[in-house]
Motif scaffolding. Sequence first.
Motif, PDB file in Angstrom:
ATOM      1  N   ILE A   1       0.724  -1.250   0.087  1.00  0.00           N
ATOM      2  CA  ILE A   1      -0.013  -0.068   0.007  1.00  0.00           C
ATOM      3  C   ILE A   1       0.819   1.263  -0.013  1.00  0.00           C
ATOM      4  CG2 ILE A   1      -1.541   1.337   1.445  1.00  0.00           C
ATOM      5  CD1 ILE A   1      -2.996  -1.321   2.204  1.00  0.00           C
ATOM      6  N   LEU A   2       1.744   1.197   0.614  1.00  0.00           N
ATOM      7  CA  LEU A   2       2.807   2.345   0.920  1.00  0.00           C
ATOM      8  C   LEU A   2       3.374   2.691  -0.462  1.00  0.00           C
ATOM      9  CD1 LEU A   2       4.179   4.649   2.705  1.00  0.00           C
ATOM     10  CD2 LEU A   2       5.817   2.964   3.454  1.00  0.00           C
TER      11      LEU A   2
ATOM     12  N   TYR B   1      -5.001  12.538   1.085  1.00  0.00           N
ATOM     13  CA  TYR B   1      -4.081  11.719   0.894  1.00  0.00           C
ATOM     14  C   TYR B   1      -3.697  11.036   2.296  1.00  0.00           C
ATOM     15  CZ  TYR B   1      -3.008  11.085  -4.127  1.00  0.00           C
ATOM     16  OH  TYR B   1      -3.102  10.832  -5.751  1.00  0.00           O
ATOM     17  N   PHE B   2      -2.918  11.835   2.969  1.00  0.00           N
ATOM     18  CA  PHE B   2      -2.437  11.692   3.891  1.00  0.00           C
ATOM     19  C   PHE B   2      -2.957  10.995   5.312  1.00  0.00           C
ATOM     20  CE2 PHE B   2       1.063  13.662   1.966  1.00  0.00           C
ATOM     21  CZ  PHE B   2       1.898  12.842   1.805  1.00  0.00           C
ATOM     22  N   LEU B   3      -4.318  11.379   5.217  1.00  0.00           N
ATOM     23  CA  LEU B   3      -5.379  10.867   6.343  1.00  0.00           C
ATOM     24  C   LEU B   3      -5.648   9.354   5.828  1.00  0.00           C
ATOM     25  CD1 LEU B   3      -7.859  13.838   6.939  1.00  0.00           C
ATOM     26  CD2 LEU B   3      -6.214  12.572   8.747  1.00  0.00           C
ATOM     27  N   ALA B   4      -5.775   9.359   4.612  1.00  0.00           N
ATOM     28  CA  ALA B   4      -5.898   7.775   4.095  1.00  0.00           C
ATOM     29  C   ALA B   4      -4.574   6.910   4.240  1.00  0.00           C
ATOM     30  CB  ALA B   4      -6.317   7.770   2.746  1.00  0.00           C
ATOM     31  N   LEU B   5      -3.605   7.409   4.074  1.00  0.00           N
ATOM     32  CA  LEU B   5      -2.248   6.765   4.468  1.00  0.00           C
ATOM     33  C   LEU B   5      -2.343   6.232   5.892  1.00  0.00           C
ATOM     34  CD1 LEU B   5       0.108   5.086   3.579  1.00  0.00           C
ATOM     35  CD2 LEU B   5       1.393   7.538   3.788  1.00  0.00           C
ATOM     36  N   LEU B   6      -2.616   7.342   6.889  1.00  0.00           N
ATOM     37  CA  LEU B   6      -2.696   7.284   8.217  1.00  0.00           C
ATOM     38  C   LEU B   6      -3.396   6.352   8.783  1.00  0.00           C
ATOM     39  CD1 LEU B   6      -1.793   8.222  11.148  1.00  0.00           C
ATOM     40  CD2 LEU B   6      -3.534   9.757  10.849  1.00  0.00           C
ATOM     41  N   ASN B   7      -4.587   6.349   8.220  1.00  0.00           N
ATOM     42  CA  ASN B   7      -5.585   5.228   8.292  1.00  0.00           C
ATOM     43  C   ASN B   7      -5.063   3.821   8.023  1.00  0.00           C
ATOM     44  OD1 ASN B   7      -8.812   4.361   8.585  1.00  0.00           O
ATOM     45  ND2 ASN B   7      -7.963   3.346   7.008  1.00  0.00           N
ATOM     46  N   ALA B   8      -4.363   3.656   6.969  1.00  0.00           N
ATOM     47  CA  ALA B   8      -3.840   2.430   6.541  1.00  0.00           C
ATOM     48  C   ALA B   8      -2.988   1.815   7.600  1.00  0.00           C
ATOM     49  CB  ALA B   8      -3.330   2.407   5.100  1.00  0.00           C
ATOM     50  N   TYR B   9      -2.038   2.774   8.058  1.00  0.00           N
ATOM     51  CA  TYR B   9      -1.242   2.352   9.323  1.00  0.00           C
ATOM     52  C   TYR B   9      -2.018   2.115  10.181  1.00  0.00           C
ATOM     53  CZ  TYR B   9       2.484   3.013  13.024  1.00  0.00           C
ATOM     54  OH  TYR B   9       3.151   2.854  13.868  1.00  0.00           O
ATOM     55  N   LEU B  10      -2.822   2.931  10.758  1.00  0.00           N
ATOM     56  CA  LEU B  10      -3.597   2.584  12.125  1.00  0.00           C
ATOM     57  C   LEU B  10      -4.375   1.463  12.090  1.00  0.00           C
ATOM     58  CD1 LEU B  10      -4.868   6.547  12.891  1.00  0.00           C
ATOM     59  CD2 LEU B  10      -2.788   5.087  14.171  1.00  0.00           C
TER      60      LEU B  10
ATOM     61  N   ASP C   1      -4.875  -6.045  -0.570  1.00  0.00           N
ATOM     62  CA  ASP C   1      -5.842  -7.371  -0.940  1.00  0.00           C
ATOM     63  C   ASP C   1      -6.472  -6.771  -2.122  1.00  0.00           C
ATOM     64  OD1 ASP C   1      -7.550  -5.287  -0.101  1.00  0.00           O
ATOM     65  OD2 ASP C   1      -8.226  -6.588   1.593  1.00  0.00           O
ATOM     66  N   VAL C   2      -7.624  -7.599  -2.626  1.00  0.00           N
ATOM     67  CA  VAL C   2      -8.252  -7.311  -3.861  1.00  0.00           C
ATOM     68  C   VAL C   2      -8.798  -5.918  -3.685  1.00  0.00           C
ATOM     69  CG1 VAL C   2     -10.422  -8.189  -5.056  1.00  0.00           C
ATOM     70  CG2 VAL C   2      -8.881  -9.684  -4.219  1.00  0.00           C
ATOM     71  N   ILE C   3      -9.309  -5.474  -2.607  1.00  0.00           N
ATOM     72  CA  ILE C   3      -9.951  -4.161  -2.377  1.00  0.00           C
ATOM     73  C   ILE C   3      -9.114  -3.052  -2.810  1.00  0.00           C
ATOM     74  CG2 ILE C   3     -11.022  -2.586  -0.784  1.00  0.00           C
ATOM     75  CD1 ILE C   3     -12.485  -5.078   0.424  1.00  0.00           C
ATOM     76  N   SER C   4      -7.745  -3.308  -2.172  1.00  0.00           N
ATOM     77  CA  SER C   4      -6.854  -2.453  -2.358  1.00  0.00           C
ATOM     78  C   SER C   4      -6.478  -2.046  -3.922  1.00  0.00           C
ATOM     79  CB  SER C   4      -5.521  -2.686  -1.589  1.00  0.00           C
ATOM     80  OG  SER C   4      -5.719  -2.567  -0.423  1.00  0.00           O
ATOM     81  N   PHE C   5      -6.306  -3.493  -4.666  1.00  0.00           N
ATOM     82  CA  PHE C   5      -6.221  -3.565  -5.888  1.00  0.00           C
ATOM     83  C   PHE C   5      -7.216  -2.674  -6.785  1.00  0.00           C
ATOM     84  CE2 PHE C   5      -6.429  -5.487 -10.125  1.00  0.00           C
ATOM     85  CZ  PHE C   5      -5.265  -5.242 -10.839  1.00  0.00           C
ATOM     86  N   ILE C   6      -8.479  -2.963  -6.254  1.00  0.00           N
ATOM     87  CA  ILE C   6      -9.434  -1.963  -7.151  1.00  0.00           C
ATOM     88  C   ILE C   6      -9.259  -0.549  -6.838  1.00  0.00           C
ATOM     89  CG2 ILE C   6     -11.968  -1.481  -6.975  1.00  0.00           C
ATOM     90  CD1 ILE C   6     -12.362  -4.570  -6.160  1.00  0.00           C
TER      91      ILE C   6
ATOM     92  N   ILE D   1      -9.915   3.615  -1.028  1.00  0.00           N
ATOM     93  CA  ILE D   1      -9.957   2.108  -1.243  1.00  0.00           C
ATOM     94  C   ILE D   1      -8.893   1.575  -0.939  1.00  0.00           C
ATOM     95  CG2 ILE D   1     -10.786   0.345  -2.941  1.00  0.00           C
ATOM     96  CD1 ILE D   1     -12.978   2.372  -3.997  1.00  0.00           C
ATOM     97  N   LEU D   2      -7.712   2.067  -1.672  1.00  0.00           N
ATOM     98  CA  LEU D   2      -6.522   1.304  -1.570  1.00  0.00           C
ATOM     99  C   LEU D   2      -5.883   1.188  -0.132  1.00  0.00           C
ATOM    100  CD1 LEU D   2      -3.323   0.702  -2.501  1.00  0.00           C
ATOM    101  CD2 LEU D   2      -2.956   3.314  -2.752  1.00  0.00           C
ATOM    102  N   CYS D   3      -6.255   2.297   0.484  1.00  0.00           N
ATOM    103  CA  CYS D   3      -5.836   2.352   1.910  1.00  0.00           C
ATOM    104  C   CYS D   3      -6.804   1.810   3.175  1.00  0.00           C
ATOM    105  CB  CYS D   3      -5.307   3.960   2.392  1.00  0.00           C
ATOM    106  SG  CYS D   3      -4.139   4.135   1.563  1.00  0.00           S
ATOM    107  N   HIS D   4      -8.238   1.305   2.535  1.00  0.00           N
ATOM    108  CA  HIS D   4      -9.023   0.840   3.271  1.00  0.00           C
ATOM    109  C   HIS D   4      -9.448   1.840   4.106  1.00  0.00           C
ATOM    110  CE1 HIS D   4      -8.605  -3.841   2.308  1.00  0.00           C
ATOM    111  NE2 HIS D   4      -7.551  -2.934   2.029  1.00  0.00           N
TER     112      HIS D   4
END
Length: 169
Positions: free
Chosen positions: A4-5, A53-62, A68-73, A135-138
């Motif tokens: 993801i990163l 962007y960075f809140l999405a990345l922070l979410n992915a980390y947290l 996965d398939v969702i990230s791929f979408i 979606i990439l970062c859930h």
Amino acid sequence: MTTILIFFILFFIIRLAFLAVSIKNEKNLIKNGAVQVGNQTSTLLAAAHIAYYFLALLNAYLVSAYFDVISFIGVVIVCISFMILAVIIKQLGEIWTVKIYIAPNHKINTSWLFKTFKHPNYFLNIIPELIGIAILCHAWWVLIIGLPIYGLILAKRIRQEEHAMQHLF
């Protein structure tokens, strides 16, 4: 999280490359007498884009998100949105910027894309890009809360752009 990163960094670099095109075009527009409209809204929109962007990345980390398939979408959606942006930039040429500039000899683009879709840069590039990043970062809360907030700023931007260009129609 590593995959993801990697995609996140790649997308951020691509976005910076598009920004470089915008800055080059902006300098030429100013040199040729173009006038900027809605500077505060453009600044707010840029800040919202970066925050999203960075809140999405922070979410992915947290949440310890994994690719996965969702990230791929999400990756596919962002890639398509960037391809559309490339087409938009090609069609608008040196008048494309991330800000609103009205040139003295401003021409309205009448290509199929611009006749078919009102504001394709916003609705076929930016909104899908942000959806794809979430979606990439859930980052569902970023999507549910952040996208509507971004949408409010974007709506103001669209009104400013339409008002600034109304004399060209």
